[in-house]
Design an enzyme around this catalytic site. Structure first.
Site, PDB file in Angstrom:
ATOM      1  N   HIS A 125      38.331   1.593  23.032  1.00 59.56           N
ATOM      2  CA  HIS A 125      38.239   0.827  21.776  1.00 59.56           C
ATOM      3  C   HIS A 125      36.810   0.365  21.479  1.00 59.56           C
ATOM      4  CE1 HIS A 125      42.512   0.880  21.284  1.00 59.56           C
ATOM      5  NE2 HIS A 125      42.743   0.173  22.376  1.00 59.56           N
ATOM      6  N   ASP A 162      46.212   7.669  26.062  1.00 60.60           N
ATOM      7  CA  ASP A 162      46.562   6.240  25.983  1.00 60.60           C
ATOM      8  C   ASP A 162      47.426   6.027  24.731  1.00 60.60           C
ATOM      9  OD1 ASP A 162      45.244   3.362  27.066  1.00 60.60           O
ATOM     10  OD2 ASP A 162      45.911   3.300  24.975  1.00 60.60           O
ATOM     11  N   HIS A 164      47.373   3.757  22.608  1.00 61.77           N
ATOM     12  CA  HIS A 164      46.605   3.262  21.470  1.00 61.77           C
ATOM     13  C   HIS A 164      45.571   4.301  21.050  1.00 61.77           C
ATOM     14  CE1 HIS A 164      47.952  -0.379  23.715  1.00 61.77           C
ATOM     15  NE2 HIS A 164      48.285  -0.754  22.497  1.00 61.77           N
ATOM     16  N   ASP A 246      49.880   3.461  29.093  1.00 61.23           N
ATOM     17  CA  ASP A 246      50.691   2.480  28.366  1.00 61.23           C
ATOM     18  C   ASP A 246      51.675   3.135  27.391  1.00 61.23           C
ATOM     19  OD1 ASP A 246      48.452   3.267  26.972  1.00 61.23           O
ATOM     20  OD2 ASP A 246      47.701   1.237  26.583  1.00 61.23           O
TER      21      ASP A 246
HETATM   22 ZN   LIG Z   1      46.153   1.336  25.372  1.00 59.11          ZN
END
Ligand SMILES: [Zn+2]
Length: 309
Positions: A125, A162, A164, A246
């Protein structure tokens, strides 16, 4: 396979504050499960401390200086609602990029076949000049630029499973034709980016969003249809995995339903494509994964696959 595992106690010293899901126990449970005798043949080493030069290939000097000035001597410095610095954060972050670059060195020199870096904080991120989403330096981006700068890699692909979307990695390579960023992720979900229409200036961004509730079948289809053929066509000299776990069905931060076997399958498919295009050169970097049990078992499946076990 000779698989390298890089860890460092500095990874334990970054603290987001009480009750935060991105916590030191994440790497503790990974280190514990990788102590099992099934992992006896792993080549283990300590992650080196990274350098400013490595960070500056991705992040501006002003950004690194701002992090250094913000780092607290004690207590916490909150950067946004979910990203916090503690006295150990910079040491951890520099070891995370150092480990990523060391893994690239070993894999590019063929000293090992592949590598897994079990460090935190995660990175995907972190944008060029914005820390966010538990991330400070973009470890995968630093690894890719290191391979290009030091080992003459012409092209690097970063595949991010991931749950996200890696807005930071996408931001950094949006206008870089030499790096392809590919991502499967739940959408809509934090950070909000990652639609199929986001393709980068050189068609070098590949997003394959999944819906809440999707499980292994949808994930595997996205990998086979949207992701793997694009890596093959791009013919990278190195494949970097942003390995977040995740998307596991037990994870508290998201709503996909992957299980350990799905991570093993994806790892095996990514190894196959890297065998075909770049002599199997593959570096995997830990990103997210917040259910300790799901994380540990998924990492075990991932690393066993990397080892060819
Ligand atoms: Zn994540």
């Amino acid at each position: 396979m000779n698989t390298l595992l890089l860890t460092h106690p500095a990874g334990l010293s970054h603290d987001n504050g009480p009750g935060h899901p991105e916590r030191a126990d994440r790497v503790r449970v990974i280190e514990r499960i990788l102590e099992h005798e099934r992992f006896m043949t792993l080549i283990r080493a300590q992650a080196e401390e990274g350098t400013r030069e490595q960070a500056l290939r991705v992040h501006p000097e002003s950004y690194v200086q701002a992090l250094e000035q913000t780092a607290p001597r004690d207590g916490f410095a909150r950067l946004d609602s979910d990203t916090t610095m503690s006295p150990g954060t910079l040491d951890a972050a520099f070891h995370a990029i150092g480990g990523a670059c060391q893994a690239v060195d070993e894999v590019m020199r063929r000293d090992v076949d592949n590598a897994f870096v079990a460090m935190r904080p995660p990175g995907h991120h972190a944008e060029r000049a914005t820390p966010m989403g538990f991330c400070f330096f973009n470890n995968a981006a630093v690894a890719a630029r290191h391979a290009r700068a030091v080992h003459g890699a012409e092209r690097v692909a970063i595949m991010d499973f991931d749950v996200h979307h890696g807005n930071g990695t996408q931001d950094i390579f949006w206008s870089d034709p030499n790096v392809m960023y590919l991502s499967t992720h739940e959408m809509p979900l934090y950070p909000g980016t990652g639609s199929t229409t986001e393709r980068g200036e050189y068609n070098n961004i590949v997003n394959a969003p999944l819906n809440a509730g999707d499980a292994g079948a949808q994930f595997r289809e996205a990998m086979e249809v949207a992701i793997l053929p694009r890596i093959e066509q791009f013919r990278p000299d190195l494949l970097v995995i942003s390995a977040g776990f995740d998307a596991h069905r037990r994870d508290p931060l998201a709503n996909l339903n992957l299980v350990e076997a799905d991570f093993a399958w994806a790892t095996s498919k990514l190894m196959d494509v890297s065998d075909r295009v770049c002599g199997g050169r593959l570096v995997s970097l830990l990103e997210g994964g917040y259910d300790l049990d799901g994380l540990a078992r998924s990492v075990a499946a991932h690393v066993l696959t990397l080892m060819g076990a």
